[in-house]
Motif scaffolding. Structure first.
Motif, short mmCIF file in Angstrom:
data_model
loop_
_atom_site.label_atom_id
_atom_site.label_comp_id
_atom_site.label_asym_id
_atom_site.label_seq_id
_atom_site.Cartn_x
_atom_site.Cartn_y
_atom_site.Cartn_z
N ASN A 147 28.26 10.85 11.70
CA ASN A 147 27.17 10.96 11.17
C ASN A 147 26.15 11.46 12.20
O ASN A 147 25.82 10.63 13.11
N ILE A 148 25.61 12.75 12.65
CA ILE A 148 24.56 12.88 13.58
C ILE A 148 23.33 13.65 13.02
O ILE A 148 23.54 14.35 11.96
N GLU A 149 22.38 12.96 13.49
CA GLU A 149 20.92 13.51 13.15
C GLU A 149 20.82 13.33 11.46
O GLU A 149 20.00 14.29 11.03
N GLU A 150 21.43 12.47 10.91
CA GLU A 150 21.28 12.06 9.55
C GLU A 150 21.92 12.87 8.75
O GLU A 150 21.51 13.29 7.43
N ARG A 151 22.76 13.86 9.17
CA ARG A 151 23.14 14.82 7.99
C ARG A 151 24.36 14.50 7.35
O ARG A 151 24.85 15.06 6.64
N PRO A 203 27.24 5.20 3.27
CA PRO A 203 26.28 4.16 2.64
C PRO A 203 24.96 3.68 3.50
O PRO A 203 25.09 3.61 4.79
N SER A 204 24.04 3.46 3.09
CA SER A 204 22.72 3.08 3.81
C SER A 204 23.30 1.54 4.62
O SER A 204 23.63 0.80 3.96
N GLY A 205 22.45 1.58 5.73
CA GLY A 205 22.96 0.62 6.53
C GLY A 205 24.19 0.51 7.28
O GLY A 205 24.51 -0.41 8.09
N ASP A 206 25.06 1.38 6.92
CA ASP A 206 26.28 1.17 7.25
C ASP A 206 26.58 2.37 8.51
O ASP A 206 26.47 3.44 8.44
#
Ligand SMILES: Cc1cc2nc3c(=O)[nH]c(=O)nc-3n(C[C@H](O)[C@H](O)[C@H](O)COP(=O)(O)OP(=O)(O)OC[C@H]3O[C@@H](n4cnc5c(N)ncnc54)[C@H](O)[C@@H]3O)c2cc1C
Length: 386
Positions: free
Chosen positions: A260-264, A232-235
């Motif tokens: 979550n690494i490097e937004e993947r 989820p966004s912001g989580d």
């Protein structure tokens, strides 16, 4: 026109094992040619994943704990040398039970090896990581200084560095050699030839195809699926430091997850062996039944992500030996041909130690570890090292 190259060492396969082997051989001053059919850490290779866990825990097995520790030192030295840090110290959490002998053995080994770790109760786990739920877990172990490597990039950087240090890199397919006695040269599919003093086949899951008579029934590639879920966004509860890499050791499918690494996205997979797989031609599409199995697992253990979108999937292969021990040995019929592989789903982290070991065997005739021998590899399947 046919080109013929000559070098001291020809390394075939630029995955993590071949790249580190070429690097160490080149550092000795030898001339090295590194060859790969599809490119370093290419999309078909076992080393191609975005990320790989680097952990010290190997149950009661001291050898791999020692190699993992040595490898992390070498990975970090390499990253410092190139000025690009591809290690993420997320910590690694083993979720287990008081009665599990693998975990019980691990505590003693880590203590003896000087690895910083912490034993946790089920209540500790619930309190520290409330975003996860593990009713079957009665104890846990946290490795503070372990974490995650950005795998594909790490191999590609290493090959780039090896080339800048004088390694010759060729994008080509080596044709199947039929070695007897001493191999003089190998042919490439483009018509060129490479002659070398020693040939090192670090071809991972391709080894059984290249040497069917010798390795055909001693390494079996299996299909392994990997999922990335959108958080989820912001989580930030699914990224480090709030979430480490973790292994759900008590579960029969051996799930493991990475933050979550490097937004993947949140990465999750099951370590149980999948069906047989051909690294050249098998398709790499994940079907709906796999996603449904994943959602059933998430519902129970990571409920906040049970309906999270699957934003990416990958299909890779393990190249398993009968018990999970690596294969690092001379070809039984050719004195200057070496077989390097059998990473068995846990090999990535050990790339530096493998390269160091192989180069010491080749350059200084260093003693052989019997567990890596071809003779020790059986055709039946009794997975013990993971
Ligand atoms: C989904 C998944 C998750 C994993 N997770 C982890 C983890 O968290 N931690 C960990 O430590 N390990 C992990 N592993 C295991 C690890 O990634 C492998 O053990 C390791 O990458 C094997 O590397 P390799 O160099 O032996 O093989 P590869 O990376 O497959 O390299 C072999 C190379 O040989 C080349 N080649 C083959 N045939 C020829 C030919 N005839 N001519 C020229 N080139 C050729 C190929 O193109 C390829 O590039 C995982 C593996 C998978 C699949």
């Amino acid at each position: 026109m046919t080109v013929k190259k000559t070098c001291d060492f020809a390394v075939i396969g630029a995955g993590v094992f071949g790249a580190w082997t070429a690097h160490f051989l080149r550092q000795s001053g030898a001339s090295v040619t590194l060859i790969d059919a599809y490119g370093p850490a290419n999309g078909r290779a076992s080393s191609s994943g975005e990320t790989r866990i680097i952990r010290m825990g190997y149950g009661p097995d001291e050898l791999y704990t020692r190699w993992s520790g040595r490898s992390l030192v070498l990975w970090r030295e390499f990253f410092a040398r190139i000025g690009v840090d591809l290690f993420r110290p997320t910590g690694v959490l083993w979720l287990s039970s008081e009665t599990d002998p693998y975990t019980a053995g691990m505590f003693g080994v880590l203590t003896r090896a000087g690895v910083k770790h912490e034993k946790l109760t089920a209540a500790d786990v619930r309190k520290r990581w409330p975003q996860m739920s593990f009713a079957d877990v009665s104890c846990a172990m946290f490795e503070h200084e372990s974490g995650v490597l950005l795998a594909r990039r790490a191999v590609q950087e290493l090959v780039r560095y090896a080339v800048s240090s004088g390694t010759d890199y060729l994008s080509a397919t080596a044709l199947l050699p039929q070695p007897r006695g001493k191999l003089r040269e190998i042919q490439l599919a483009n018509g060129d030839a490479i002659s070398a003093g020693q040939f090192i086949f670090a071809c991972g899951p391709w080894l059984p195809k290249i040497f069917p008579g010798i390795v055909g029934d001693r390494i079996f590639p299996t299909r392994q699926e990997v999922f990335f879920l959108g958080t989820p966004s912001g989580d930030d509860s699914f990224r480090s430091p709030k979430m480490p890499a973790w292994l759900h050791h008590t579960h029969p499918d051996r799930p493991y997850a990475l933050p979550n690494i490097e937004e993947r996205g949140f990465k999750i997979a099951f370590d149980r062996h999948g069906p047989e797989f051909d690294p050249d031609s098998s398709d790499r599409v994940v079907g709906q039944p796999s996603i449904e199995r994943l959602r059933a697992y998430l519902k129970q253990h990571v409920p906040a992500l049970q309906n999270a979108p699957v934003i990416e999937t990958r299909v890779c292969q393990y190249e398993n030996t009968w018990n999970g021990d690596f294969l690092i040995d001379r070809h039984p019929e050719a004195e200057n041909v070496w077989l390097i592989g059998g990473g068995s789903g846990h090999g990535f982290k050990h790339g530096p130690a493998v390269g160091e070991y192989v180069s010491a065997r080749l350059l200084r005739n260093a003693p052989a570890e019997p567990r890596f021998s071809l003779d020790s590899k059986q055709a039946d399947r009794k997975r013990a090292i993971y």
